[in-house]
Motif scaffolding. Structure first.
Motif, PDB file in Angstrom:
ATOM      1  N   HIS A  13      17.420 -44.450  -8.871  1.00 20.03           N
ATOM      2  CA  HIS A  13      17.758 -43.260  -9.941  1.00 20.03           C
ATOM      3  C   HIS A  13      16.899 -42.641 -10.264  1.00 20.03           C
ATOM      4  N   ALA A  14      16.250 -43.356 -11.148  1.00 15.13           N
ATOM      5  CA  ALA A  14      15.753 -42.965 -12.578  1.00 15.13           C
ATOM      6  C   ALA A  14      14.236 -42.441 -12.428  1.00 15.13           C
ATOM      7  N   MET A  15      14.306 -42.869 -11.355  1.00 10.82           N
ATOM      8  CA  MET A  15      12.160 -42.406 -10.346  1.00 10.82           C
ATOM      9  C   MET A  15      12.783 -41.055 -10.143  1.00 10.82           C
ATOM     10  N   ALA A  94      20.550 -45.433 -16.614  1.00 10.74           N
ATOM     11  CA  ALA A  94      21.916 -45.184 -18.040  1.00 10.74           C
ATOM     12  C   ALA A  94      23.249 -45.371 -17.070  1.00 10.74           C
ATOM     13  N   TYR A  95      22.370 -43.764 -17.260  1.00 11.00           N
ATOM     14  CA  TYR A  95      24.008 -43.436 -16.566  1.00 11.00           C
ATOM     15  C   TYR A  95      23.977 -43.639 -14.662  1.00 11.00           C
ATOM     16  N   SER A  96      23.135 -44.076 -14.006  1.00 12.20           N
ATOM     17  CA  SER A  96      23.540 -44.885 -12.764  1.00 12.20           C
ATOM     18  C   SER A  96      23.992 -46.683 -13.512  1.00 12.20           C
ATOM     19  N   PHE A  97      23.042 -46.675 -14.161  1.00 16.49           N
ATOM     20  CA  PHE A  97      23.324 -48.049 -14.351  1.00 16.49           C
ATOM     21  C   PHE A  97      25.019 -48.203 -14.699  1.00 16.49           C
ATOM     22  N   LEU A  98      25.198 -47.732 -16.065  1.00 13.40           N
ATOM     23  CA  LEU A  98      26.996 -48.009 -16.346  1.00 13.40           C
ATOM     24  C   LEU A  98      28.100 -47.413 -15.575  1.00 13.40           C
ATOM     25  N   ARG A  99      28.095 -46.271 -15.054  1.00 14.47           N
ATOM     26  CA  ARG A  99      28.618 -45.947 -13.089  1.00 14.47           C
ATOM     27  C   ARG A  99      28.478 -47.257 -12.089  1.00 14.47           C
ATOM     28  N   LEU A 121      31.095 -41.568 -18.538  1.00 11.55           N
ATOM     29  CA  LEU A 121      29.837 -42.345 -18.294  1.00 11.55           C
ATOM     30  C   LEU A 121      28.857 -41.662 -18.683  1.00 11.55           C
ATOM     31  N   GLY A 122      28.785 -39.699 -18.571  1.00 14.07           N
ATOM     32  CA  GLY A 122      27.882 -39.004 -19.264  1.00 14.07           C
ATOM     33  C   GLY A 122      27.233 -38.798 -20.181  1.00 14.07           C
ATOM     34  N   ALA A 123      28.761 -38.790 -21.153  1.00 13.07           N
ATOM     35  CA  ALA A 123      28.152 -38.726 -22.859  1.00 13.07           C
ATOM     36  C   ALA A 123      28.094 -40.402 -23.163  1.00 13.07           C
ATOM     37  N   ALA A 124      28.325 -41.644 -22.410  1.00 11.30           N
ATOM     38  CA  ALA A 124      27.169 -43.195 -23.085  1.00 11.30           C
ATOM     39  C   ALA A 124      25.987 -42.800 -22.577  1.00 11.30           C
ATOM     40  N   ALA A 125      25.439 -42.640 -21.474  1.00 12.08           N
ATOM     41  CA  ALA A 125      24.385 -42.383 -21.293  1.00 12.08           C
ATOM     42  C   ALA A 125      23.629 -41.415 -21.878  1.00 12.08           C
TER      43      ALA A 125
END
Length: 315
Positions: A13-15, A94-99, A121-125
Motif C-alpha cells: 500500500h505504501a509503494m 503506517a496507516y495500513s499497518f495500524l488499520r 488511526l489517520g492522526a496516529a499515522a
C-alpha cells in the motif's frame, strides 16, 4: 500460486500510495510553488519587499515564466518529489499497518470502522509521518520561496539550515505540522465515508477512476477548509526571508505568533490568503492520488503475486 486478488501487505500500500502521490505532484507542481509563495506574502508590519505580489495562480505563473523561465515553475521539484515519496510511503505504510492490526485485534469481522476510529488511526499515522519527514518539508519550502539568485541545491540548502539554525532548524514548524495530522485524517476518514455512501447509492462494489477523483476532491476540500490557517502558519515558520529583508522583520516564534501577527496586519482573511490556490492544488493532487493509487495498487498486487510465484517456483 498467489492471486492478484490477495490483499497487499502495508509495504505494498505504501509503494502504491507513493507512486500515485508523486504522479499527482508532478502534474500540479506549478500550483504548489504559487500557493507557497502566496502563503509567505505578508506586509511584515509595514516592511515592503521588492518580491512580486501574486494576485492569483495565473498571475504568479506568468510572472515566474517571465522572470525565471519554464524551469522556474519546477524550482525545488527534486526535494518535493523526495518529500512526497517519503511522506506518502510512511503515511500509507503506517496507516495500513495500524488499520490492519486494529482490525485483527478489535474488528475480526472486518466491520465498518467508526468515523472517530478512522480519524484516530489517520492522526496516529500522520504524527509518525510528520516526525520523520518534516526536514524535507523545510528544505522544499526554502527552495520554493527564495529568489532564484539565492536558491541552492538540496544538499546546500540542508547545510545552510544546519549552519544557521542547528539541526533543530530542520524540524522548524513541526508543532503546527503535528496539529495538521488531522488534515490527512479528515481526508481519508471522509473519503472512506463518502466512498461508502457513493457505492451504496450507485449500487457498485468498486469506485471507477472518475468517481475516485470526485470523492477524493470532495474529501480534500473539506480537510483543507478546516485546517488552512495552520497550513499557512506552518509554511511561514519554515520560510526564510530573502537577504533584502534580513534584519528588517522579526522571526516568527510559533504558530500562534504567526496567526496573531497576520490577524493584526491583514485581518481575519489574512489567515486564508492563497486558500483558493491551495484548494485547487490540494484537490487536484489528492484526487489524482486516489485515482492513480487504485491503478498503481492493481499493478503492485500483480508484482507481489509474480514475486511470490517466482519464489514458490524456485523453492
Amino acid at each position: 500460486m498467489s492471486s492478484a486478488n490477495e490483499p497487499l501487505p502495508p509495504v505494498g500500500h505504501a509503494m502504491a500510495g507513493s507512486a500515485g502521490a508523486m504522479f499527482a505532484l508532478a502534474c500540479v507542481y506549478p500550483l504548489d510553488i504559487i500557493k507557497t509563495r502566496i502563503q509567505v506574502q505578508t506586509k511584515h508590519e509595514g516592511v515592503e519587499s521588492t518580491e512580486a505580489e501574486y494576485n492569483s495562480a495565473l498571475s504568479g505563473i506568468k510572472y515566474i515564466l517571465k522572470q525565471e523561465g519554464f524551469a522556474g515553475l519546477y524550482a525545488g521539484l527534486p526535494s518535493s518529489l523526495i518529500g512526497t515519496a517519503s511522506t506518502n510511503f510512511t503515511y500509507f505504510y503506517a496507516y495500513s499497518f495500524l488499520r490492519t492490526n486494529y482490525n485483527k485485534k478489535y474488528n475480526p469481522n472486518a466491520g465498518t470502522l467508526s468515523t472517530a476510529m478512522e480519524l484516530l488511526l489517520g492522526a496516529a499515522a500522520g504524527a509518525i509521518t510528520t516526525l520523520i519527514t518534516t526536514p524535507v518539508s523545510v528544505i522544499t519550502t526554502r527552495q520554493q520561496t527564495l529568489p532564484a539568485n539565492e536558491r541552492q541545491s538540496v544538499v546546500e540548502t540542508t547545510r545552510s539550515i544546519i549552519a544557521e539554525e542547528g539541526v533543530q532548524g530542520l524540524w522548524k514548524g513541526v508543532k503546527p505540522s503535528l496539529v495538521l495530522c488531522v488534515n490527512p485524517a479528515i481526508t481519508y476518514a471522509s473519503f472512506e465515508k463518502f466512498k461508502e455512501f457513493v457505492l451504496k447509492s450507485l449500487d457498485k462494489k468498486v469506485l471507477t477512476p472518475g468517481l475516485a477523483f470526485f470523492v477524493g476532491a470532495l474529501s480534500k476540500t473539506l480537510a483543507t477548509v478546516i485546517t488552512y490557517p495552520y497550513i499557512m502558519a506552518k509554511v511561514r515558520l519554515q520560510w526564510k526571508a530573502p537577504k533584502e529583508m534580513e534584519g528588517k522583520i522579526q522571526a516568527y516564534t510559533g504558530s500562534f505568533d504567526v496567526l496573531g501577527r497576520v490577524l493584526k496586519t491583514e485581518g481575519f482573511f489574512g489567515w486564508y490568503k492563497g486558500m483558493s490556490t491551495q484548494i485547487t492544488k490540494a484537490v487536484l493532487s489528492q484526487a489524482l492520488l486516489f485515482m492513480m493509487k487504485d491503478i498503481f495498487t492493481r499493478y503492485t498486487i500483480m508484482a507481489f503475486a509474480l514475486v511470490r510465484a517466482l519464489k514458490a517456483k524456485q523453492a
